[in-house]
Scaffold this motif. Structure first.
Motif, PDB file in Angstrom:
ATOM      1  N   MET A 128     -13.975 -12.371  17.636  1.00  0.00           N
ATOM      2  CA  MET A 128     -13.917 -11.604  16.397  1.00  0.00           C
ATOM      3  C   MET A 128     -13.445 -10.188  16.714  1.00  0.00           C
ATOM      4  O   MET A 128     -13.781  -9.628  17.766  1.00  0.00           O
ATOM      5  N   MET A 129     -12.694  -9.605  15.778  1.00  0.00           N
ATOM      6  CA  MET A 129     -12.256  -8.218  15.909  1.00  0.00           C
ATOM      7  C   MET A 129     -12.440  -7.508  14.579  1.00  0.00           C
ATOM      8  O   MET A 129     -12.448  -8.141  13.518  1.00  0.00           O
ATOM      9  N   THR A 130     -12.570  -6.194  14.624  1.00  0.00           N
ATOM     10  CA  THR A 130     -12.620  -5.413  13.396  1.00  0.00           C
ATOM     11  C   THR A 130     -11.216  -5.301  12.811  1.00  0.00           C
ATOM     12  O   THR A 130     -10.211  -5.462  13.520  1.00  0.00           O
ATOM     13  N   LEU A 131     -11.148  -5.006  11.522  1.00  0.00           N
ATOM     14  CA  LEU A 131      -9.855  -4.931  10.857  1.00  0.00           C
ATOM     15  C   LEU A 131      -8.994  -3.816  11.441  1.00  0.00           C
ATOM     16  O   LEU A 131      -7.787  -3.983  11.650  1.00  0.00           O
ATOM     17  N   ASP A 132      -9.591  -2.657  11.721  1.00  0.00           N
ATOM     18  CA  ASP A 132      -8.799  -1.556  12.266  1.00  0.00           C
ATOM     19  C   ASP A 132      -8.263  -1.869  13.660  1.00  0.00           C
ATOM     20  O   ASP A 132      -7.143  -1.476  14.008  1.00  0.00           O
ATOM     21  N   ALA A 133      -9.026  -2.609  14.463  1.00  0.00           N
ATOM     22  CA  ALA A 133      -8.544  -2.999  15.788  1.00  0.00           C
ATOM     23  C   ALA A 133      -7.357  -3.944  15.681  1.00  0.00           C
ATOM     24  O   ALA A 133      -6.381  -3.838  16.444  1.00  0.00           O
ATOM     25  N   LYS A 164     -14.556   3.341   7.563  1.00  0.00           N
ATOM     26  CA  LYS A 164     -13.379   3.782   8.314  1.00  0.00           C
ATOM     27  C   LYS A 164     -12.219   4.185   7.404  1.00  0.00           C
ATOM     28  O   LYS A 164     -11.118   4.452   7.890  1.00  0.00           O
ATOM     29  N   SER A 165     -12.451   4.211   6.099  1.00  0.00           N
ATOM     30  CA  SER A 165     -11.430   4.597   5.111  1.00  0.00           C
ATOM     31  C   SER A 165     -10.170   3.746   5.215  1.00  0.00           C
ATOM     32  O   SER A 165      -9.050   4.250   5.161  1.00  0.00           O
ATOM     33  N   ILE A 166     -10.351   2.446   5.355  1.00  0.00           N
ATOM     34  CA  ILE A 166      -9.236   1.498   5.304  1.00  0.00           C
ATOM     35  C   ILE A 166      -9.216   0.921   3.889  1.00  0.00           C
ATOM     36  O   ILE A 166     -10.131   0.195   3.502  1.00  0.00           O
ATOM     37  N   PHE A 167      -8.190   1.254   3.128  1.00  0.00           N
ATOM     38  CA  PHE A 167      -8.160   0.873   1.726  1.00  0.00           C
ATOM     39  C   PHE A 167      -6.891   0.083   1.402  1.00  0.00           C
ATOM     40  O   PHE A 167      -5.890   0.654   0.955  1.00  0.00           O
ATOM     41  N   CYS A 196     -16.797   2.609  -6.169  1.00  0.00           N
ATOM     42  CA  CYS A 196     -17.050   4.031  -5.897  1.00  0.00           C
ATOM     43  C   CYS A 196     -15.973   4.635  -4.997  1.00  0.00           C
ATOM     44  O   CYS A 196     -15.892   5.860  -4.858  1.00  0.00           O
ATOM     45  N   ASN A 197     -15.176   3.764  -4.380  1.00  0.00           N
ATOM     46  CA  ASN A 197     -14.079   4.222  -3.522  1.00  0.00           C
ATOM     47  C   ASN A 197     -12.719   3.921  -4.163  1.00  0.00           C
ATOM     48  O   ASN A 197     -11.748   3.607  -3.482  1.00  0.00           O
TER      49      ASN A 197
END
Length: 217
Positions: A128-133, A164-167, A196-197
């Motif tokens: 598994m990896m994070t989206l930003d990675a 992480k402010s990935i939108f 809210c974001n």
């Protein structure tokens, strides 16, 4: 009650939502502004990429698909779809090897990080990896559509990308509040946090599990 009220009063009416894909594997998107250069992330493949293929056919995009499930990987290998880039890994709120529980019924495909009654007691280990990675690895600075059908992992991923402010411009989610240990309260919080974001909901399915949201509409 919250989800019903949300559907009645808060759905964005100006977004031209369109259904792409099969009855089983389809999703509602807002096609406005999609181009060949749009970046599409498809998290959770199962054995149905009709949604992905319709996006590719209509807009000429490349789709980046992610699923650690062995049956999903075999399905993609057999089909070898054009403009579909498959990665046998999952997306979570941190990187590493995770326990992944396969279904007891061998005819089924979907596995989960969260043990359920219809899943085997013996897990497999998956990456598994994070989206930003993943975005960094693939050289992507933004995502146009992020689709998530990831069997409960969506709650952690939503928290992680907000932190992480990935939108992504659009987020399509199947919520799994029917899974232990989650509840409607977790889905309510996730939707509230997204709204809210600067996200707005433009589609809710009749079973209140699938949501389509758009950023900054």
């Amino acid at each position: 009650m919250y989800l019903k009220n949300l559907k009645r009063s808060k759905i964005l009416k100006t977004c031209p939502g369109e259904w792409y894909g099969s009855d089983y594997g389809g999703w509602v998107i807002c096609p406005t502004g999609l181009a060949k250069t749009s970046i599409i992330y498809s998290l959770g493949i199962d054995e149905d990429i009709s949604w992905d293929e319709e996006l590719i056919a209509k807009h000429g995009v490349e789709v980046f698909g992610f699923d650690p499930t062995p049956k999903s990987a075999a399905y993609i290998q057999q089909r070898n779809p054009r403009n579909f880039n498959f990665f046998q890994m999952g997306v979570a709120d941190h990187d590493g090897l995770f326990k992944f529980y396969p279904p007891r019924n061998e005819d089924y495909v979907s596995c989960s990080l969260f043990r359920q009654k219809d899943l085997k007691d013996e897990p497999i280990l998956v990456k598994m990896m994070t989206l930003d990675a993943i975005m960094k690895q693939l050289g992507h600075e933004e995502i146009d559509i992020l689709k998530m059908d990831i069997e409960g992992a969506e709650y952690g991923v939503i928290e992680d990308i907000i932190k992480k402010s990935i939108f992504p411009r659009q987020i399509l989610i199947e919520f799994h509040h029917r899974f232990d240990p989650f509840s409607i309260a977790d889905t309510k919080k996730a939707i509230h946090d997204l709204m809210c974001n600067d996200y707005e909901v433009f589609y809710i399915s009749d079973n209140y599990q699938e949501f389509s949201l758009i950023y900054g509409a």
